[in-house]
Design a protein around this motif. Structure first.
Motif, PDB file in Angstrom:
ATOM      1  N   GLY A 487     -65.691  13.429  64.300  1.00 12.63           N
ATOM      2  CA  GLY A 487     -65.660  12.044  63.862  1.00 12.63           C
ATOM      3  C   GLY A 487     -65.449  11.926  62.366  1.00 12.63           C
ATOM      4  O   GLY A 487     -65.843  12.806  61.589  1.00 12.63           O
ATOM      5  N   THR A 488     -64.826  10.833  61.959  1.00 17.30           N
ATOM      6  CA  THR A 488     -64.562  10.560  60.553  1.00 17.30           C
ATOM      7  C   THR A 488     -65.093   9.180  60.198  1.00 17.30           C
ATOM      8  O   THR A 488     -64.814   8.197  60.907  1.00 17.30           O
ATOM      9  CB  THR A 488     -63.048  10.619  60.261  1.00 17.30           C
ATOM     10  N   TYR A 489     -65.847   9.113  59.111  1.00 16.58           N
ATOM     11  CA  TYR A 489     -66.421   7.839  58.672  1.00 16.58           C
ATOM     12  C   TYR A 489     -66.016   7.578  57.235  1.00 16.58           C
ATOM     13  O   TYR A 489     -66.228   8.422  56.336  1.00 16.58           O
ATOM     14  CB  TYR A 489     -67.943   7.855  58.791  1.00 16.58           C
ATOM     15  N   LYS A 490     -65.438   6.421  56.999  1.00 16.51           N
ATOM     16  CA  LYS A 490     -65.025   6.018  55.654  1.00 16.51           C
ATOM     17  C   LYS A 490     -66.215   5.331  54.991  1.00 16.51           C
ATOM     18  O   LYS A 490     -66.515   4.169  55.275  1.00 16.51           O
ATOM     19  CB  LYS A 490     -63.805   5.104  55.729  1.00 16.51           C
ATOM     20  N   ILE A 491     -66.895   6.072  54.128  1.00 23.95           N
ATOM     21  CA  ILE A 491     -68.092   5.556  53.467  1.00 23.95           C
ATOM     22  C   ILE A 491     -67.744   4.419  52.525  1.00 23.95           C
ATOM     23  O   ILE A 491     -68.406   3.374  52.484  1.00 23.95           O
ATOM     24  CB  ILE A 491     -68.808   6.694  52.724  1.00 23.95           C
ATOM     25  N   LEU A 495     -64.011   7.237  49.714  1.00 23.57           N
ATOM     26  CA  LEU A 495     -64.837   8.375  50.109  1.00 23.57           C
ATOM     27  C   LEU A 495     -64.932   8.449  51.629  1.00 23.57           C
ATOM     28  O   LEU A 495     -65.344   7.483  52.280  1.00 23.57           O
ATOM     29  CB  LEU A 495     -66.226   8.251  49.495  1.00 23.57           C
ATOM     30  N   THR A 496     -64.560   9.622  52.197  1.00 20.14           N
ATOM     31  CA  THR A 496     -64.537   9.808  53.644  1.00 20.14           C
ATOM     32  C   THR A 496     -65.303  11.068  54.021  1.00 20.14           C
ATOM     33  O   THR A 496     -65.143  12.119  53.384  1.00 20.14           O
ATOM     34  CB  THR A 496     -63.088   9.924  54.157  1.00 20.14           C
ATOM     35  N   PHE A 497     -66.130  10.950  55.074  1.00 22.12           N
ATOM     36  CA  PHE A 497     -66.888  12.090  55.568  1.00 22.12           C
ATOM     37  C   PHE A 497     -66.446  12.400  56.996  1.00 22.12           C
ATOM     38  O   PHE A 497     -66.322  11.497  57.833  1.00 22.12           O
ATOM     39  CB  PHE A 497     -68.387  11.794  55.546  1.00 22.12           C
ATOM     40  N   THR A 498     -66.190  13.696  57.272  1.00 21.82           N
ATOM     41  CA  THR A 498     -65.775  14.146  58.600  1.00 21.82           C
ATOM     42  C   THR A 498     -66.708  15.250  59.066  1.00 21.82           C
ATOM     43  O   THR A 498     -67.050  16.153  58.291  1.00 21.82           O
ATOM     44  CB  THR A 498     -64.330  14.668  58.578  1.00 21.82           C
ATOM     45  N   ALA A 499     -67.123  15.183  60.317  1.00 22.39           N
ATOM     46  CA  ALA A 499     -67.961  16.233  60.900  1.00 22.39           C
ATOM     47  C   ALA A 499     -67.607  16.372  62.372  1.00 22.39           C
ATOM     48  O   ALA A 499     -67.287  15.383  63.043  1.00 22.39           O
ATOM     49  CB  ALA A 499     -69.439  15.920  60.731  1.00 22.39           C
ATOM     50  N   GLY A 500     -67.647  17.602  62.847  1.00 21.19           N
ATOM     51  CA  GLY A 500     -67.325  17.825  64.250  1.00 21.19           C
ATOM     52  C   GLY A 500     -67.844  19.152  64.744  1.00 21.19           C
ATOM     53  O   GLY A 500     -68.234  20.027  63.959  1.00 21.19           O
ATOM     54  N   GLY A 501     -67.852  19.293  66.060  1.00 22.99           N
ATOM     55  CA  GLY A 501     -68.325  20.526  66.663  1.00 22.99           C
ATOM     56  C   GLY A 501     -67.608  20.811  67.965  1.00 22.99           C
ATOM     57  O   GLY A 501     -66.972  19.932  68.556  1.00 22.99           O
ATOM     58  N   SER A 561     -66.579  17.964  56.270  1.00 23.54           N
ATOM     59  CA  SER A 561     -65.784  17.868  55.044  1.00 23.54           C
ATOM     60  C   SER A 561     -65.991  16.507  54.394  1.00 23.54           C
ATOM     61  O   SER A 561     -66.306  15.510  55.063  1.00 23.54           O
ATOM     62  CB  SER A 561     -64.302  18.101  55.326  1.00 23.54           C
ATOM     63  N   LEU A 562     -65.786  16.488  53.105  1.00 21.96           N
ATOM     64  CA  LEU A 562     -65.890  15.270  52.322  1.00 21.96           C
ATOM     65  C   LEU A 562     -64.599  15.117  51.529  1.00 21.96           C
ATOM     66  O   LEU A 562     -64.182  16.045  50.829  1.00 21.96           O
ATOM     67  CB  LEU A 562     -67.084  15.358  51.372  1.00 21.96           C
ATOM     68  N   GLY A 563     -63.958  13.963  51.681  1.00 21.01           N
ATOM     69  CA  GLY A 563     -62.719  13.696  50.965  1.00 21.01           C
ATOM     70  C   GLY A 563     -62.885  12.526  50.009  1.00 21.01           C
ATOM     71  O   GLY A 563     -63.493  11.509  50.351  1.00 21.01           O
ATOM     72  N   TRP A 564     -62.308  12.675  48.811  1.00 25.17           N
ATOM     73  CA  TRP A 564     -62.463  11.645  47.778  1.00 25.17           C
ATOM     74  C   TRP A 564     -61.107  11.351  47.151  1.00 25.17           C
ATOM     75  O   TRP A 564     -60.491  12.225  46.555  1.00 25.17           O
ATOM     76  CB  TRP A 564     -63.451  12.123  46.709  1.00 25.17           C
ATOM     77  N   THR A 567     -58.093   9.027  42.417  1.00 28.19           N
ATOM     78  CA  THR A 567     -57.125   8.062  41.884  1.00 28.19           C
ATOM     79  C   THR A 567     -56.019   7.946  42.913  1.00 28.19           C
ATOM     80  O   THR A 567     -55.978   8.727  43.880  1.00 28.19           O
ATOM     81  CB  THR A 567     -56.540   8.547  40.544  1.00 28.19           C
ATOM     82  N   PRO A 568     -55.107   7.013  42.760  1.00 29.70           N
ATOM     83  CA  PRO A 568     -54.002   6.950  43.737  1.00 29.70           C
ATOM     84  C   PRO A 568     -53.214   8.248  43.851  1.00 29.70           C
ATOM     85  O   PRO A 568     -52.578   8.488  44.883  1.00 29.70           O
ATOM     86  CB  PRO A 568     -53.139   5.809  43.196  1.00 29.70           C
ATOM     87  N   ASP A 569     -53.250   9.103  42.821  1.00 33.67           N
ATOM     88  CA  ASP A 569     -52.460  10.332  42.825  1.00 33.67           C
ATOM     89  C   ASP A 569     -53.288  11.600  42.976  1.00 33.67           C
ATOM     90  O   ASP A 569     -52.722  12.690  43.020  1.00 33.67           O
ATOM     91  CB  ASP A 569     -51.656  10.439  41.524  1.00 33.67           C
ATOM     92  N   ILE A 570     -54.615  11.487  43.038  1.00 36.29           N
ATOM     93  CA  ILE A 570     -55.468  12.677  43.089  1.00 36.29           C
ATOM     94  C   ILE A 570     -56.453  12.535  44.243  1.00 36.29           C
ATOM     95  O   ILE A 570     -57.226  11.583  44.308  1.00 36.29           O
ATOM     96  CB  ILE A 570     -56.235  12.879  41.770  1.00 36.29           C
ATOM     97  N   PHE A 571     -56.389  13.528  45.165  1.00 43.41           N
ATOM     98  CA  PHE A 571     -57.316  13.584  46.289  1.00 43.41           C
ATOM     99  C   PHE A 571     -58.066  14.910  46.218  1.00 43.41           C
ATOM    100  O   PHE A 571     -57.456  15.980  46.126  1.00 43.41           O
ATOM    101  CB  PHE A 571     -56.564  13.484  47.608  1.00 43.41           C
ATOM    102  N   ALA A 572     -59.388  14.849  46.236  1.00 42.30           N
ATOM    103  CA  ALA A 572     -60.212  16.054  46.194  1.00 42.30           C
ATOM    104  C   ALA A 572     -61.011  16.159  47.483  1.00 42.30           C
ATOM    105  O   ALA A 572     -61.354  15.137  48.109  1.00 42.30           O
ATOM    106  CB  ALA A 572     -61.150  16.017  44.985  1.00 42.30           C
ATOM    107  N   TYR A 573     -61.307  17.383  47.905  1.00 50.20           N
ATOM    108  CA  TYR A 573     -62.064  17.554  49.143  1.00 50.20           C
ATOM    109  C   TYR A 573     -62.874  18.838  49.085  1.00 50.20           C
ATOM    110  O   TYR A 573     -62.583  19.767  48.314  1.00 50.20           O
ATOM    111  CB  TYR A 573     -61.127  17.580  50.358  1.00 50.20           C
ATOM    112  N   ALA A 574     -63.895  18.886  49.919  1.00 49.69           N
ATOM    113  CA  ALA A 574     -64.700  20.091  50.123  1.00 49.69           C
ATOM    114  C   ALA A 574     -64.983  20.202  51.611  1.00 49.69           C
ATOM    115  O   ALA A 574     -65.320  19.202  52.265  1.00 49.69           O
ATOM    116  CB  ALA A 574     -66.001  20.021  49.328  1.00 49.69           C
ATOM    117  N   THR A 575     -64.827  21.402  52.161  1.00 48.81           N
ATOM    118  CA  THR A 575     -64.969  21.609  53.604  1.00 48.81           C
ATOM    119  C   THR A 575     -65.780  22.862  53.879  1.00 48.81           C
ATOM    120  O   THR A 575     -65.575  23.902  53.230  1.00 48.81           O
ATOM    121  CB  THR A 575     -63.587  21.743  54.276  1.00 48.81           C
TER     122      THR A 575
END
Length: 841
Positions: A487-491, A495-501, A561-564, A567-575
């Motif tokens: 599942g993915t939730y747009k906080i 900022l977006t959080f995704t978790a699954g199993g 994972s967490l996606g941020w 800026t309109p041109d920069i997307f950062a994430y950690a998984t």
């Protein structure tokens, strides 16, 4: 764009090329099926309306998403890049993917893919590779048929890191997701490609698309690849110095010579697909496919690289490394025996048949989501004869000496069913859920002619090793069942959080019999037994002394994972992701029937204990990255860093044996290792001016064992060796430039690819017997002249322009010999292509 921006952009682009950085080309979704690539009208990555790079659409999360906002490491290679690079197979596309290494398995035209320090370098039929290959969502179970031709490929996505949550079978290294071209409604079209080149290469491929009414479309694809091979039958030998006496040893004593110099390793492959698309409405489509492959290529030749060192038995017998007079080129020193008896049938080459039927269906359920079903059945028949050591002595009377000839034969049937649902809700929450089932049945036999034992220890009591097939047979029945939810939730909007199993149940049953001669198939010695092929000796038709061993595993995998969107041109994430690769049985257990009681009878309990499957291999991956676009979307720059811990790593070990007083070996597997891999990956694409595209890839690995112990005593600490198939550095630089020429256009493409030295196989008793793939840099180029509308083209191709000799597989057979395969030398070719179509609606 201001003058300062232009200056900064030019500086950044030039620096990127100097460093070897790059990014993949573009792709877009196909409404009739899986995501497919659409070639640009000018042969380059198609610019957006504002002059920047177009959006890249991938399906790495089981729904269409923009590559630049997908919180995992994925690279997409589209049709444009595939055409420009003229790859032989999808393995050649590894140069455009960081930390993705493609080689072959020693003695076979089989894939040895490695991602981030884990890969497979063995042909063992029951071992699942840590890098999965999916074609239109069907998991290809055999590495022998994963090196696909690229003519019908629309897009390749390489997902790096564990992919056990959403993609088919669980993998610890990653997945190669191949999308083929789907039929198109309301369009009649035809496309073709003809290529001729060095060492007798002649490749032809064609496809046509035909609409059938308003709701059906058919696409047919067929291709043939043919070549004479780039090896020469020049393997020299002798003078042969047997230790023993007997009919074979006496006949070959003092014999020496070389091969006849003819070409070896040629290709002869037919492949095709027939596809029927049914799309009665915008909410439903079904794609039915039939796949066939008929491979009659030559047996893969080996190069004898046995050191002239008496500790190697073959060297002591006068069969060490021996170049053809006047040549030091290893490609001139291959050999095959062409034996057509003893169930080897070398003269027929390898024989691989694949027939598959697949059905992919998508149903849009209003505004709720899309229900997808993937069904498939695939049958593969493989007959793979080889002269493993690369020497084929011939006596004065024409008798051929099969020092170690073998044919690995298997019949495999695989059924798969996957059902998943991807939501399209209004609001901040979306999910993908489903189930997966795969059933696989494999029957396998290997037959061996072992004439080196005639030279080393003398003949058998009832014949010669050179004439009596020694047969090992086993089989496996396997089932894998899984359920998954992500599942993915747009906080916030940024900022977006995704978790699954996923939870997987694996059940496997192994049926094994120790290696025997044909008269021993019924448990005693009956010389009246006759069979026509090795698989006629299978464990089901001859059940005497056959054991049954079961293995099961219930394993969870998960990802968060967490996606941020900074800026309109920069997307950062950690998984963070946790994955596993299922345990496997060893198809070589029982070699030389070592499991015996004191009186010489078989000890089936000991054999069953030795046949136990390995435990699952597990991976915990920590990944962080940034995906950016700058200068009005003319530069796309992606950077990833990762840390992976592998536990119970399944490792192949070469274990020495003594057979009839002579050294031998057996390949075994252990859950013997804990490893840690740190690395970085950089991809960049730059379009500094219309017509010019600069790409590059940079991958770095720091891969090392934390623990490495085996149940067999070793003479050195195994943990001091590097991880196999884990080069420290890999990079590619690629440039394309298009020039209008009246009503035509010229496209110049060139690239350089570097892969660092990496371990291929590790020996358990002597570090000097470890084999490595040498570091190499390859240079490729092409020049394409096409009409302005890309309806037809002619392309001049040059590959490995510096004529580099580099190993693609190599292995020491402990105490006996060393054999190697090499990559193709310099290649020149010309390719003609065309594509015509019109809309019938």
């Amino acid at each position: 764009m201001t003058m300062m921006k232009r200056t900064l952009f030019a500086t950044a682009a030039c620096a990127a090329v100097a460093l070897g950085l790059a990014c993949p080309a573009h792709a877009q979704a196909d409404p009739a099926g899986p995501a497919t690539a659409t070639p640009a009208t000018d042969g380059q990555p198609e610019p957006a309306d504002d002059g920047g790079l177009a959006e890249i659409v991938v399906t790495a999360t089981r729904r269409d998403s923009n590559l630049q906002t997908t919180p995992i490491a994925v690279t997409a290679v589209d049709q444009t890049l595939i055409q420009q690079s003229s790859p032989r197979t999808i393995g050649d596309l590894a140069v455009f993917v960081p930390n993705f290494s493609a080689a072959t398995i020693t003695g076979f035209n089989a894939a040895s893919f490695s991602i981030r320090g884990v890969g497979q370098n063995t042909i063992i039929v029951y071992f699942e590779p840590p890098v999965a290959v999916l074609v239109d969502d069907f998991v290809v179970p055999s590495v022998q048929t994963q090196l696909l031709d690229t003519f019908d490929v629309a897009q390749v996505e390489v997902l790096r890191g564990p992919q056990g949550t959403l993609f088919g079978k669980n993998t610890s290294g990653g997945a190669v997701v191949v999308k083929t071209k789907a039929p198109v409604l309301g369009e009649i079209g035809v496309e073709g490609r003809v290529q001729a080149g060095s060492f007798g290469t002649a490749n032809v491929a064609g496809a046509f698309n035909v609409p059938i009414g308003d709701t059906l479309a058919f696409r047919g694809v067929i291709g043939h690849q043919q070549s004479s091979g780039y090896y020469r039958n020049g393997g020299c030998f002798g003078p042969v110095t047997p230790f023993a006496t007997g009919p074979v040893a006496d006949k070959f004593r003092g014999v020496s010579g070389c091969g006849d110099g003819r070409r070896l390793g040629g290709a002869d492959v037919w492949n095709g697909r027939a596809k029927l698309l049914f799309e009665p409405s915008d909410s439903f489509n079904a794609l039915l496919q039939y796949e066939f492959l008929r491979d009659r290529s030559d047996s893969v030749p080996a190069i004898n690289e046995t050191p002239n060192d008496p500790r190697f038995l073959f060297s002591a017998l006068g069969l060490g490394k021996n170049f053809r007079p006047g040549s030091t080129d290893p490609l001139d020193n291959a050999a095959v025996t062409d034996r057509n008896d003893g169930f080897i049938f070398m003269g027929r080459g390898q024989r691989i048949n694949v027939d598959g039927v697949y059905l992919n269906m998508n149903l849009d359920v209003g505004d709720v989501g899309t229900l997808t079903s993937v069904s498939g059945y695939r049958k593969q028949i493989s007959r793979l004869p080889n002269t493993y050591m690369g020497v084929a002595p011939v006596a004065a009377d024409g008798t051929v000496l099969s020092l170690f000839d073998a044919s690995r034969d298997d019949d495999r049937k695989t059924y798969q069913q996957e059902l998943r649902f991807a939501s399209t809700f209004d609001g901040p929450f979306q999910f993908v859920a489903g189930g997966f089932f795969q059933k696989d049945k494999t029957s396998y036999c290997v037959t061996e002619l072992l004439a080196f034992l005639d030279l080393a220890s003398g003949p058998l009591p009832f014949g010669n090793w050179n004439d009596e097939p020694y047969i090992l047979c086993n089989a496996q029945k396997a089932k894998s069942t899984a359920v998954f939810l992500e599942g993915t939730y747009k906080i916030t909007p940024e900022l977006t959080f995704t978790a699954g199993g996923r939870y997987t149940w694996e059940r496997k049953t192994f049926f094994g019999r120790q290696q025997v001669f044909v008269p021993q198939l019924n448990g005693g010695f009956d010389p009246s037994i006759t069979i026509d092929s090795a698989l006629d000796a299978n464990v089901f038709d001859y059940p005497a002394n056959v054991i049954r061993v079961r293995a099961r595993a219930n394993e969870p995998t998960y990802r968060a994972s967490l996606g941020w969107q900074a800026t309109p041109d920069i997307f950062a994430y950690a998984t963070y992701s946790h994955g596993f690769k299922g345990g496997g049985f060893n198809d070589q257990v029982g070699t030389f029937a070592p499991f015996q009681n004191a009186d010489g009878t078989q000890n089936l309990d000991l054999f069953a204990a030795a046949s136990a499957a390995t435990k699952p291999e597990k991976a915990d991956s920590y990944e962080a990255g940034v995906k950016t676009e700058f200068f009005d979307r003319r530069v796309r720059f992606n950077l990833t860093g990762f840390h992976v811990i592998y536990n119970d790593l399944q490792k192949q070990i070469v274990v020495p044996l003594v057979v009839n007083g002579q050294p031998f070996q057996v390949t075994t597997f252990f859950n013997a290792a804990k490893a840690e891999v740190n690395g970085a990956e950089v991809e960049l694409t730059a379009v500094p001016t219309r017509g010019l595209t600069l790409r590059g890839v940079l991958g770095y690995l720091d891969a090392k064992y934390k623990e490495y112990v085996t149940p067999i005593p070793a003479g050195y600490d195994l943990s001091t060796a590097p991880l196999d198939r884990a080069p420290k550095w890999q990079w590619t630089v690629d440039a394309s430039y298009e020039v209008p020429v009246g009503d035509f256009k010229l496209l110049f493409n060139g690239n350089a690819n570097y892969v660092g030295r990496n371990l291929f196989t590790q020996s358990i008793d002597n570090p000097a017997d470890n084999t490595f793939l040498n570091a190499r840099t390859l240079f490729n180029a092409s020049v394409t002249l096409s009409d302005a509308d890309d309806k037809y083209y002619v392309r001049l191709i040059g590959q490995n322009l510096s004529d580099k000799r580099y190993r693609t597989a190599s292995q020491v057979v402990g105490g006996l010999w060393q054999a190697t395969q090499f990559g193709a030398p310099r290649y020149y070719g010309v390719e003609l292509g065309f594509k015509f179509g019109r809309d019938t609606r």
